[in-house]
Scaffold this motif. Sequence first.
Motif, mmCIF file in Angstrom:
data_model
loop_
_atom_site.group_PDB
_atom_site.id
_atom_site.type_symbol
_atom_site.label_atom_id
_atom_site.label_comp_id
_atom_site.label_asym_id
_atom_site.label_seq_id
_atom_site.Cartn_x
_atom_site.Cartn_y
_atom_site.Cartn_z
ATOM 1 N N ALA A 169 0.867 -1.189 0.000
ATOM 2 C CA ALA A 169 0.000 0.000 0.000
ATOM 3 C C ALA A 169 0.894 1.226 0.000
ATOM 4 C CB ALA A 169 -0.917 0.005 1.220
ATOM 5 N N VAL A 170 0.419 2.314 -0.652
ATOM 6 C CA VAL A 170 1.236 3.512 -0.752
ATOM 7 C C VAL A 170 0.341 4.742 -0.772
ATOM 8 C CG1 VAL A 170 1.287 3.441 -3.281
ATOM 9 C CG2 VAL A 170 3.130 4.618 -2.040
ATOM 10 N N GLY A 171 0.850 5.823 -0.219
ATOM 11 C CA GLY A 171 0.119 7.088 -0.211
ATOM 12 C C GLY A 171 1.009 8.168 0.361
ATOM 13 N N TYR A 172 0.394 9.303 0.708
ATOM 14 C CA TYR A 172 1.159 10.458 1.174
ATOM 15 C C TYR A 172 0.836 10.831 2.611
ATOM 16 C CZ TYR A 172 1.997 10.857 -3.821
ATOM 17 O OH TYR A 172 2.355 10.588 -5.123
ATOM 18 N N GLU A 173 -0.347 10.449 3.088
ATOM 19 C CA GLU A 173 -0.744 10.771 4.452
ATOM 20 C C GLU A 173 -0.865 9.488 5.265
ATOM 21 O OE1 GLU A 173 -4.131 13.355 4.792
ATOM 22 O OE2 GLU A 173 -3.777 14.192 2.790
ATOM 23 N N PRO A 174 -0.474 9.529 6.520
ATOM 24 C CA PRO A 174 -0.575 8.327 7.358
ATOM 25 C C PRO A 174 -1.995 7.763 7.371
ATOM 26 C CG PRO A 174 0.655 10.053 8.488
ATOM 27 C CD PRO A 174 0.069 10.679 7.260
ATOM 28 N N ASP A 175 -2.087 6.446 7.229
ATOM 29 C CA ASP A 175 -3.377 5.744 7.283
ATOM 30 C C ASP A 175 -4.335 6.147 6.165
ATOM 31 O OD1 ASP A 175 -2.517 4.474 9.647
ATOM 32 O OD2 ASP A 175 -3.176 6.197 10.839
ATOM 33 N N LYS A 176 -3.828 6.803 5.104
ATOM 34 C CA LYS A 176 -4.688 7.160 3.968
ATOM 35 C C LYS A 176 -4.014 6.727 2.665
ATOM 36 C CE LYS A 176 -7.189 11.097 5.939
ATOM 37 N NZ LYS A 176 -7.532 12.540 5.775
ATOM 38 N N PRO A 177 -3.908 5.419 2.448
ATOM 39 C CA PRO A 177 -3.259 4.960 1.221
ATOM 40 C C PRO A 177 -4.075 5.306 -0.021
ATOM 41 C CG PRO A 177 -4.271 3.115 2.369
ATOM 42 C CD PRO A 177 -4.372 4.297 3.289
ATOM 43 N N ILE A 178 -3.384 5.642 -1.076
ATOM 44 C CA ILE A 178 -4.034 5.889 -2.374
ATOM 45 C C ILE A 178 -4.208 4.574 -3.125
ATOM 46 C CG2 ILE A 178 -3.719 6.997 -4.630
ATOM 47 C CD1 ILE A 178 -2.363 9.300 -3.144
ATOM 48 N N LEU A 179 -3.211 3.701 -3.002
ATOM 49 C CA LEU A 179 -3.265 2.387 -3.641
ATOM 50 C C LEU A 179 -3.015 1.309 -2.587
ATOM 51 C CD1 LEU A 179 -1.131 3.134 -6.844
ATOM 52 C CD2 LEU A 179 -3.626 3.024 -6.695
ATOM 53 N N LYS A 180 -3.762 0.195 -2.686
ATOM 54 C CA LYS A 180 -3.621 -0.903 -1.733
ATOM 55 C C LYS A 180 -3.571 -2.228 -2.485
ATOM 56 C CE LYS A 180 -7.382 0.187 0.516
ATOM 57 N NZ LYS A 180 -8.457 0.183 1.529
ATOM 58 N N ARG A 181 -3.140 -3.271 -1.764
ATOM 59 C CA ARG A 181 -3.134 -4.644 -2.274
ATOM 60 C C ARG A 181 -2.438 -4.741 -3.637
ATOM 61 N NH1 ARG A 181 -6.202 -8.010 0.560
ATOM 62 N NH2 ARG A 181 -6.442 -9.458 -1.184
ATOM 63 N N LEU A 182 -1.261 -4.138 -3.720
ATOM 64 C CA LEU A 182 -0.494 -4.133 -4.965
ATOM 65 C C LEU A 182 0.342 -5.409 -5.066
ATOM 66 C CD1 LEU A 182 0.752 -0.432 -4.884
ATOM 67 C CD2 LEU A 182 -1.059 -1.358 -6.337
ATOM 68 N N ASN A 183 0.081 -6.201 -6.081
ATOM 69 C CA ASN A 183 0.843 -7.411 -6.351
ATOM 70 C C ASN A 183 1.371 -7.320 -7.783
ATOM 71 O OD1 ASN A 183 0.486 -8.922 -3.896
ATOM 72 N ND2 ASN A 183 -1.652 -9.177 -4.498
ATOM 73 N N LEU A 184 2.621 -6.951 -7.938
ATOM 74 C CA LEU A 184 3.215 -6.818 -9.263
ATOM 75 C C LEU A 184 4.627 -7.392 -9.265
ATOM 76 C CD1 LEU A 184 2.255 -3.149 -10.267
ATOM 77 C CD2 LEU A 184 1.285 -5.247 -11.220
ATOM 78 N N ARG A 185 5.025 -7.877 -10.430
ATOM 79 C CA ARG A 185 6.411 -8.322 -10.620
ATOM 80 C C ARG A 185 6.920 -7.679 -11.906
ATOM 81 N NH1 ARG A 185 9.459 -14.071 -10.605
ATOM 82 N NH2 ARG A 185 10.847 -13.712 -12.385
ATOM 83 N N ILE A 186 8.124 -7.111 -11.824
ATOM 84 C CA ILE A 186 8.728 -6.456 -12.985
ATOM 85 C C ILE A 186 10.057 -7.143 -13.281
ATOM 86 C CG2 ILE A 186 9.606 -4.282 -13.935
ATOM 87 C CD1 ILE A 186 7.720 -2.866 -11.915
ATOM 88 N N ASP A 187 10.191 -7.608 -14.528
ATOM 89 C CA ASP A 187 11.392 -8.312 -14.974
ATOM 90 C C ASP A 187 12.224 -7.417 -15.894
ATOM 91 O OD1 ASP A 187 10.864 -10.605 -13.540
ATOM 92 O OD2 ASP A 187 9.659 -11.503 -15.139
ATOM 93 N N PRO A 188 13.484 -7.798 -16.168
ATOM 94 C CA PRO A 188 14.396 -6.907 -16.907
ATOM 95 C C PRO A 188 13.916 -6.457 -18.286
ATOM 96 C CG PRO A 188 15.651 -8.621 -15.819
ATOM 97 C CD PRO A 188 14.207 -8.968 -15.615
#
Length: 627
Positions: free
Chosen positions: A316-335
């Motif tokens: 989860a990521v965001g700018y304010e504590p306890d206020k995520p903009i995006l949650k449950r992110l499951n990604l894999r990035i390869d070369p």
Amino acid sequence: MLSIRDITVRLGGRTILDGASATLPQNGKIGLIGRNGAGKSTLVKTIIGELDPDGGSVEMPRRARLGYIAQEAPSGRRTPFEAVVEADTERTALLAEAETCTDPDRLGDVHERLIAIDAYTAPARAARILVGLGFDEEMQSRPLDSFSGGWKMRVALAALLFSEPDVMLLDEPSNHLDLEATLWLENFLKSYPRTLLVISHERDLLNTVVDHILHLQQGKLTLYPGDYDSFERIRAERAAQAAAARANQEAQKKKLADYVARNSARASTAKQAQSRAKMLAKMQPIAAMAEDSSLSFAFPSPDELRPPLITLDLAAVGYEPDKPILKRLNLRIDPEDRIALLGRNGNGKTTLARLLARQLEPMEGAINFSPKIRIGYFTQYQVEELPADSTPLELMTRAMEGKPPLAVRGQLGRFGFSGDRATAETRTLSGGERARLALALVTRDAPHMLILDEPTNHLDVDAREALVQALNDFEGAVILVSHDRHMVELAADRLVLVDGGTAANYDGSMEDYIDFVLGRNQPKAEVATKAGDAPAKKSGAIAREELKALRKRVTVAETRMKRAQAEVDALIDALADPSAAKGDLKGLAIGALGKRHGTAAEALEQAEMEWLEVHEELEALMGRGAS
């Protein structure tokens, strides 16, 4: 009809427009193109009267209304909705007069004109335009001063579209838009019933909207029929013809020079040799098609890393504590991944990009990076924030501190900065050159992954093609955020939809996504779930109940729409002939009939919108196999 007649403009001792002439077709849709710095904005300023030409003139029909976006964005306590509605100055003036006018004849004329210009449906039309450009109902009611500069420019664009001028000038209208709003704008402009002149470097917009290309090159204008692809074909043919003519001329010159050399000293052939020497001296070289040798992108190759480069596990990521903009992110990035992030502005694309660029930390979950990974992160703000009094060489030398001068020059050379361009002050560089410099700076250490957030805003069509080719040649991973779908289609082979507070792989093509945005299908994003969780599915019984309820809502909406249409028709008849009014309309004054018509028209608009929304839901449910 707009006619540009022998326009000459000189700025700072340099001739920008040199006897430029063109006549734009009535109600035509013209794309004005040219390399960065060719003078497109100068031409537009001349057309609108902001700049007086040194010679020539611009001619338009006397009563034609010319519309363009002012450089200063709208501001103040007004709302976006109020700013857009007020853009129709005639409607605003007539409505004000209708409130105070006491002359019955004049009042009748006012209401007739209000009906003629669809004044009573204007609020619904303004709201539709704002929605198309990304403003939801709450945003339409906020003060303008609560918005960023980019969103204010969207309001200015909405106001211009709403005002429907006879000749509309647009300068890079999609620069402040996301892909979804760009698609809406293209559809709007395609059906615009009047003359449109648009400066754009968006290949898809130039192919979808315009029917003529106005090419500005070396101070001259040339009008081509057709879209941008047609123009490219014609340009390629002319380039081939010019190359063949130059080759033929060079052969002739060589032949003449050889004859002169062999025969000048002989008395019997001296006269003929002298004649051929004069012919050779008078022969004017055939100009090559204009090319910019500095137009280049070449990203340095990174060393190899084992996959994966990055993994996200329920982050989860965001700018304010306890206020995520995006949650449950499951990604894999390869070369070798080429990923484009899709989704409307404000959904979190840039937030996800910043998380991947290590500018934000996850609030929960985990993000794991390959230990030796190097990441190059480009944003449009880096272009705007380059110091004006520095040179590319100075900036790169500081960025590559400790590296030998040859390596610094080599990195600049990959992006077209050699010779004098490497030591030119940044303030003298074009927007495209500044964008190339920013890209050179963020790739100086041969990153394993490039994250590009709107990299094309300052690039012309040819520069965008060069960037696409460079991305395809790049040996690392690419994360791309762009409203230029031509670039997305050519440079990305994996799509991730950022929507609903998360990001997931989009199981479809770019064409599928465009259809979805335009309401022609449903999203194909995978639901982000924990490993091993089964996807939630509705039972057939629940689906059938939904279908039954939706069909009932469609019937109710159809009934409301028919009633509203009947009332609008009756009011139009009564306004045309008050003596023929029936029912509760009989005996009403023109002013009262006009107000009733406005209310009824809004009700009809609302009923139609509700019917469309419910009908789309019904079609979507049936398309998923409900029975």
